[in-house]
Design an enzyme around this catalytic site. Structure first.
Site, mmCIF file in Angstrom:
data_model
loop_
_atom_site.group_PDB
_atom_site.id
_atom_site.type_symbol
_atom_site.label_atom_id
_atom_site.label_comp_id
_atom_site.label_asym_id
_atom_site.label_seq_id
_atom_site.Cartn_x
_atom_site.Cartn_y
_atom_site.Cartn_z
ATOM 1 C CG HIS A 1 -1.785 -22.025 10.171
ATOM 2 N ND1 HIS A 1 -0.474 -22.419 10.111
ATOM 3 C CD2 HIS A 1 -2.428 -23.016 10.844
ATOM 4 C CE1 HIS A 1 -0.330 -23.588 10.700
ATOM 5 N NE2 HIS A 1 -1.507 -23.974 11.160
ATOM 6 C CD GLU A 2 -5.869 -22.999 12.484
ATOM 7 O OE1 GLU A 2 -6.284 -24.098 12.060
ATOM 8 O OE2 GLU A 2 -4.954 -22.912 13.326
ATOM 9 C CG HIS B 1 -4.990 -26.933 9.072
ATOM 10 N ND1 HIS B 1 -4.130 -27.980 8.817
ATOM 11 C CD2 HIS B 1 -4.426 -26.220 10.090
ATOM 12 C CE1 HIS B 1 -3.092 -27.898 9.637
ATOM 13 N NE2 HIS B 1 -3.245 -26.838 10.412
ATOM 14 C CD GLU C 1 -0.082 -27.852 11.749
ATOM 15 O OE1 GLU C 1 -0.348 -26.738 11.257
ATOM 16 O OE2 GLU C 1 -0.854 -28.471 12.497
ATOM 17 C CE1 TYR D 1 1.531 -26.335 14.314
ATOM 18 C CE2 TYR D 1 2.155 -27.854 16.055
ATOM 19 C CZ TYR D 1 1.185 -27.132 15.379
ATOM 20 O OH TYR D 1 -0.133 -27.223 15.765
#
Length: 679
Positions: free
Chosen positions: A472-473, A476, A501, A613
């Site tokens: 997930h990160e 980003h 997101e 989200y």
């Protein structure tokens, strides 16, 4: 593709990259002068714009000059503001926090300058034809000025300015109170039987055979998952959901009132209306609430069944139990599993999270995740040997694989320490942008995490939930570093808040793909031993287990966020929290806990935006549906995704980018299917 272990740069290479990176060696005593110099430089740039003759004003010396001046200021202050989150030196953190507070107040002053607004208006009034990002930038600047009150009379502008300054101070103080909170639970060591070895070895001895457990995310999650004694879990959940409460509750009450007053002054019925009116794809609170209500109705029947199954497990251990409590589950904290969720996964699917962890050493997961993104997105990562804010931090440069062109840099800072930002986040330290001289300012990002450290007899290991979080990160990070946007205002993840997101949530899907999991896994004692097929099959079978409860929790938090920012400001935020959770059909918060005091997302940038989200998840699953259809590791799809989603940022309307990538209108069917709900 480049094998990362063979790509460690020589010292000379690191030296070449140095001018492209922020200077994190700044001492606390040097910070005020750095701030003062850049403050003066920004003020002078705005003075120059304001002094332009109306008949000779152009886009270059008005809108573009304004964008450049603020971007230069942002780049210069990045080391200071970021060090407030990660520096191991408390003096530096405190000085950086003070400067960030002062900087925010200064920026509010500048954004309320009527003379600069008039200069931009004068250019816009000329009707000069601009296209693409230029036109988008001009429109964005004018809208921001109006949202900052430049259409109000002078007396109301002064009132708005005072509100903005107070809101900024309150937000920073709340965030700092959460970050600096040192709440810990002291319990007997024998109460931790069954907890992972790396968790137990990392604890500090207290007195009388007891240990002190700091209630940061990784240790709190491990405790709640493994502590068999209900009383231990009860104490931990109570303390965790009261972190920063004493300091933050009065600040939050004032913050909500000030936000409401600001919105009212600008003519909005609520702060939620004000917030969703700018760079949101949902546009209105009603549309967001309708979306949440639809999800609640779809999720509620399955969530009730899941809760009953967990309660049945609890009754086996506690025959007199009357209900499931927050300390039996994840409660309010996130997607990690709690005590009875773990038992449920073991009893129904045979999945033991601790057994799974053994196959995911942190170093291996990091290496393979980076290699996978190289192949999928046409990139090459090189690790650089260069000092930063802490010895554990790693630095990488990003190159385009085909041309060798340098694209960006990113840092990884993955383990907890005192005073550090205590959750998981990707920080866009430098946003990519075109400079006036024709060069491109390469972006710089940082992933800040808090994974459990290594123990004496084993390396640092990740649960599968943490593997998913890392993906997930890193999603980003790719969004932030691959940008080709012309202006910082639209660069990287500086996009609509309810879209930001989507790339990170899309990336999570790869952590569930069997081929990817096989590649990521390698037992810490022998990395040639892959995740066993039988265990993988159980994990995949359990993928949507308890997902209704997990997503209903997000509905509840999103409802709370919108309720707190509605037309009526709650007199009692805790009572409002309990009502919000009841209306969403989720568990009631534990009595005398004040989760809202450490709900960091809505205390800063996500105010009235937490629904994003779930909203972005709808877009994320739609994006991934194309990978599923054409090949999860298909580099052609990966490159199309890089070009049409990641590189563009908000330089093109987000929904237009989605339509071009998908070849159709976005819809929510893939999202509902991912939740186990038939669309």
């Amino acid at each position: 593709s480049c094998v990362l272990s063979a790509c460690l740069s020589a010292a000379g290479h690191a030296a070449t990259a140095a001018p492209l990176l922020p200077d994190f060696s700044i001492k606390a005593e040097a910070m005020p002068q750095i701030y003062a110099e850049n403050k003066a430089r920004l003020s002078a740039a705005l003075d120059q714009i304001a002094a332009l003759p109306a008949d000779r004003i152009t886009f270059t010396d008005s809108a573009l000059a304004l964008e450049t001046a603020f971007a230069d200021f942002s780049d210069a202050l990045t080391p200071l503001t970021f060090l407030a989150q990660v520096s191991p030196d408390r003096t530096i953190r405190e000085q950086a926090h003070a400067i960030e507070k002062e900087s925010n107040r200064f920026l509010i002053d500048l954004r309320l300058r009527e003379d600069v607004y008039r200069a931009i208006q004068a250019h816009a009034a000329k009707g000069e034809v601009r296209t693409g990002e230029d036109q988008k930038l001009l429109a964005d600047i004018l809208q921001n000025f109006r949202r900052n009150g430049l259409g109000l009379p002078a007396d109301k502008r002064e009132k708005l300015k005072a509100l903005m300054q107070r809101i900024s101070d309150l937000e920073l103080d709340c965030e700092n109170n959460i970050k600096e909170d040192r709440t810990a639970l002291t319990i007997p060591l024998d109460a931790l039987t069954g907890a992972p070895a790396d968790f137990r070895s990392d604890l500090k001895a207290a007195t009388d055979g007891k240990v002190s457990i700091p209630l940061d995310y990784p240790r709190y999650s491990a405790l709640m998952e493994n502590a068999k004694q209900p009383e231990i879990r009860r104490q931990a959940e109570f303390l965790f959901n009261n972190k920063a409460a004493a300091k933050n509750l009065p600040l939050i009450k004032e913050l909500l009132q000030k936000r409401h007053d600001l919105a009212a002054l600008l003519g909005y019925p609520s702060y939620a209306h004000y917030s969703l009116d700018y760079r949101r794809t949902a546009k209105t609170p009603k549309r967001a609430r309708d979306f949440l209500g639809r999800l609640r109705r779809l999720l509620a029947p399955q969530a009730r069944q899941e809760l009953k199954a967990l309660f049945d497990l609890k009754r086996q251990e506690e025959p007199t139990a009357q209900r499931i409590e927050n300390w039996d589950l994840t409660g309010l904290i996130g997607q990690q599993i709690g005590y009875y969720q773990k038992k449920y996964m073991q009893s129904k699917y045979g999945v033991d999270p601790e057994q799974v962890r053994e196959y995911f050493p942190v170093d291996r997961v990091v290496r393979e995740t980076l290699l996978l993104n190289q192949e999928l997105l046409g990139l090459k990562f090189l690790e650089l040997a260069q000092a930063s804010w802490h010895p554990e931090t790693r630095l990488f440069e990003v190159q385009d694989a085909a041309s060798g062109r340098l694209i960006a840099h990113f840092y990884l800072d993955l383990y907890p320490r005192e005073g550090k930002y205590n959750h998981m986040a990707a920080f866009d330290l430098i946003r990519g942008r075109a400079r006036p001289d024709g060069s491109y300012r390469l972006p710089v990002a940082a992933m800040v995490g808090n994974f459990t450290r290594s123990a004496a007899d084993q390396p640092a290991l990740m649960s599968h939930e943490e593997v998913t979080t890392f993906f997930h990160e890193f999603g980003h990070i790719m969004h932030q570093t691959l940008t080709t946007a012309k202006y910082q205002s639209f660069s990287g993840s500086n996009v609509a808040l309810d879209f930001v997101e989507a790339p990170s949530q899309m990336s999570e899907n790869f952590a569930w793909n069997p081929k990817v999991l096989d590649r990521l896994s390698g037992h810490y004692k022998d990395q040639t031993r892959k995740l066993p097929p039988a265990l993988l099959a159980k994990m995949l079978a359990a993928k949507n287990a308890l997902s209704a409860l997990q997503n209903l929790r997000l509905v509840a938090l999103s409802t709370l966020d919108l309720d707190l920012h509605d037309a009526v400001v709650p007199k009692d935020t805790t009572a409002s929290m309990r009502a919000s959770f009841a209306s969403a059909g989720y568990l009631k918060p534990t009595p005398a806990t004040h989760f809202e005091a450490r709900f960091g997302h809505i205390l800063q940038g996500y105010a009235a935006g937490y629904y994003g989200y779930l909203w972005a998840q709808m877009f994320a699953q739609d994006i991934f549906s194309r990978f599923e259809k054409e090949g999860v590791m298909n580099p052609a799809v990966g490159m199309d995704y890089r070009k049409k989603i990641l590189e563009r940022g908000s330089s093109v309307d987000e929904e237009l980018s989605l339509r071009e990538f998908l070849g159709r209108e976005p819809d929510e069917s893939a999202f509902l299917n991912s939740l186990g709900i038939k669309s």
